[in-house]
Scaffold this active site. Structure first.
Site, PDB file in Angstrom:
ATOM      1  N   GLY A   1       0.778  -1.242   0.000  1.00  0.00           N
ATOM      2  CA  GLY A   1       0.000   0.000   0.000  1.00  0.00           C
ATOM      3  C   GLY A   1       0.805   1.285   0.000  1.00  0.00           C
ATOM      4  O   GLY A   1       0.324   2.318  -0.461  1.00  0.00           O
TER       5      GLY A   1
ATOM      6  N   GLU B   1       4.126   3.772   6.315  1.00  0.00           N
ATOM      7  CA  GLU B   1       2.919   2.980   6.086  1.00  0.00           C
ATOM      8  C   GLU B   1       1.875   3.851   5.402  1.00  0.00           C
ATOM      9  O   GLU B   1       1.762   5.042   5.712  1.00  0.00           O
ATOM     10  CB  GLU B   1       2.354   2.507   7.435  1.00  0.00           C
ATOM     11  CG  GLU B   1       2.641   1.061   7.768  1.00  0.00           C
ATOM     12  CD  GLU B   1       1.791   0.071   6.986  1.00  0.00           C
ATOM     13  OE1 GLU B   1       1.555   0.280   5.775  1.00  0.00           O
ATOM     14  OE2 GLU B   1       1.372  -0.918   7.595  1.00  0.00           O
TER      15      GLU B   1
ATOM     16  N   ASP C   1      -4.375   1.098  10.901  1.00  0.00           N
ATOM     17  CA  ASP C   1      -5.767   0.781  11.202  1.00  0.00           C
ATOM     18  C   ASP C   1      -5.790   0.183  12.609  1.00  0.00           C
ATOM     19  O   ASP C   1      -5.762   0.919  13.593  1.00  0.00           O
ATOM     20  CB  ASP C   1      -6.249  -0.169  10.098  1.00  0.00           C
ATOM     21  CG  ASP C   1      -7.700  -0.567  10.221  1.00  0.00           C
ATOM     22  OD1 ASP C   1      -8.474   0.202  10.803  1.00  0.00           O
ATOM     23  OD2 ASP C   1      -8.075  -1.638   9.732  1.00  0.00           O
TER      24      ASP C   1
HETATM   25  P1  IMP Z   1      -3.566  -2.812  10.455  1.00  0.00           P
HETATM   26  O1  IMP Z   1      -2.630  -3.973  10.564  1.00  0.00           O
HETATM   27  O2  IMP Z   1      -4.945  -3.161  10.937  1.00  0.00           O
HETATM   28  O3  IMP Z   1      -3.045  -1.544  11.088  1.00  0.00           O
HETATM   29  O4  IMP Z   1      -3.776  -2.538   8.927  1.00  0.00           O
HETATM   30  C1  IMP Z   1      -2.740  -2.053   8.200  1.00  0.00           C
HETATM   31  C2  IMP Z   1      -2.838  -2.412   6.728  1.00  0.00           C
HETATM   32  O5  IMP Z   1      -4.168  -2.796   6.344  1.00  0.00           O
HETATM   33  C3  IMP Z   1      -2.517  -1.197   5.920  1.00  0.00           C
HETATM   34  O6  IMP Z   1      -1.135  -1.131   5.665  1.00  0.00           O
HETATM   35  C4  IMP Z   1      -3.337  -1.394   4.679  1.00  0.00           C
HETATM   36  O7  IMP Z   1      -2.605  -2.132   3.743  1.00  0.00           O
HETATM   37  C5  IMP Z   1      -4.536  -2.172   5.135  1.00  0.00           C
HETATM   38  N1  IMP Z   1      -5.694  -1.271   5.385  1.00  0.00           N
HETATM   39  C6  IMP Z   1      -6.138  -0.819   6.579  1.00  0.00           C
HETATM   40  N2  IMP Z   1      -7.204  -0.015   6.451  1.00  0.00           N
HETATM   41  C7  IMP Z   1      -7.438   0.065   5.116  1.00  0.00           C
HETATM   42  C8  IMP Z   1      -8.415   0.796   4.319  1.00  0.00           C
HETATM   43  O8  IMP Z   1      -9.283   1.541   4.807  1.00  0.00           O
HETATM   44  N3  IMP Z   1      -8.317   0.613   2.980  1.00  0.00           N
HETATM   45  C9  IMP Z   1      -7.374  -0.180   2.389  1.00  0.00           C
HETATM   46  N4  IMP Z   1      -6.447  -0.863   3.092  1.00  0.00           N
HETATM   47  C10 IMP Z   1      -6.474  -0.738   4.442  1.00  0.00           C
HETATM   48 MG    MG Z   2      -0.119  -1.325   4.004  1.00  0.00          MG
END
Ligand code: IMP
Ligand code: MG
Length: 179
Positions: A48, A102, A106
């Site tokens: 991403g 990053e 999320d």
């Molecule tokens: P986390 O591990 O829950 O913090 O998510 C991190 C990863 O999930 C990010 O680097 C994104 O690749 C993906 N991600 C989280 N939220 C979104 C969103 O709203 N749209 C698209 N990808 C997301």
């Molecule tokens: Mg990502």
């Protein structure tokens, strides 16, 4: 800008290309103040972050390096339990000032699972910079040091972020349309 459709879902315009570029330039200025003479190493998390990394890197007018790892935890519009390291770290981080890049933080799960991989090395410092900070969704003890935008806990696409593989190639960011 108008609504777009990706797979089965509709998305509405949310953050414009221009707003994104302005915030990234401000971040670059801040990083120059903090790292201008430290030759930092930016550690970009694929997939991403590829556009964010590329744009930020072009705005840095001081000595800096970049390297990449590929982590994944997402499927569709929600996080899965597992974080996979698809491409690992091949760079020596000893004595380096490291800034993780990053696209979005999320739940924080991805970074929470990744950070221990750095523990075997003696970094000079470690900070985290993100384009989008979904603050309300944070469920792991991760400290974000730099963010461009704080956004609500709603799914977004564009500017590198995907919905099941699609949508990354949009200059602007879109938000999932409420039903
Ligand atoms: P986390 O591990 O829950 O913090 O998510 C991190 C990863 O999930 C990010 O680097 C994104 O690749 C993906 N991600 C989280 N939220 C979104 C969103 O709203 N749209 C698209 N990808 C997301
Ligand atoms: Mg990502």
């Amino acid at each position: 800008m108008s609504t777009i459709k990706i797979h089965d879902k509709e998305f509405t315009p949310y953050i414009t290309d221009q707003e994104i570029q302005e915030k990234i330039q401000l971040l670059a200025q801040q990083l120059k103040k903090d790292y201008g003479n430290k030759k930092p190493l930016f550690l970009s998390i694929l997939n991403g972050s590829f556009l964010f990394t590329a744009d930020l890197f072009k705005y840095l007018d001081f000595e800096a390096e970049v390297c990449f790892v590929k982590l994944a935890s997402y499927k569709g519009v929600s996080s899965t339990g597992n974080v996979i390291t698809a491409i690992g770290l091949d760079t020596n981080l000893n004595d380096r000032h490291v800034i993780i890049l990053e696209d979005i933080i999320d739940t924080g799960k991805t970074l929470h699972h990744f950070l221990p991989q750095l523990q075997s090395q003696q970094l000079a410092s470690l900070k985290i910079a993100v384009l989008l900070n979904k603050k309300e969704a944070l469920a792991y003890p991760i400290k974000v040091d730099y963010d461009c935008f704080e956004i609500p806990n709603k799914f977004v696409v564009g500017y590198g972020l995907d919905y099941d593989g699609l949508g990354r190639n949009s200059k602007d960011i879109y938000q999932l349309k409420e039903d």
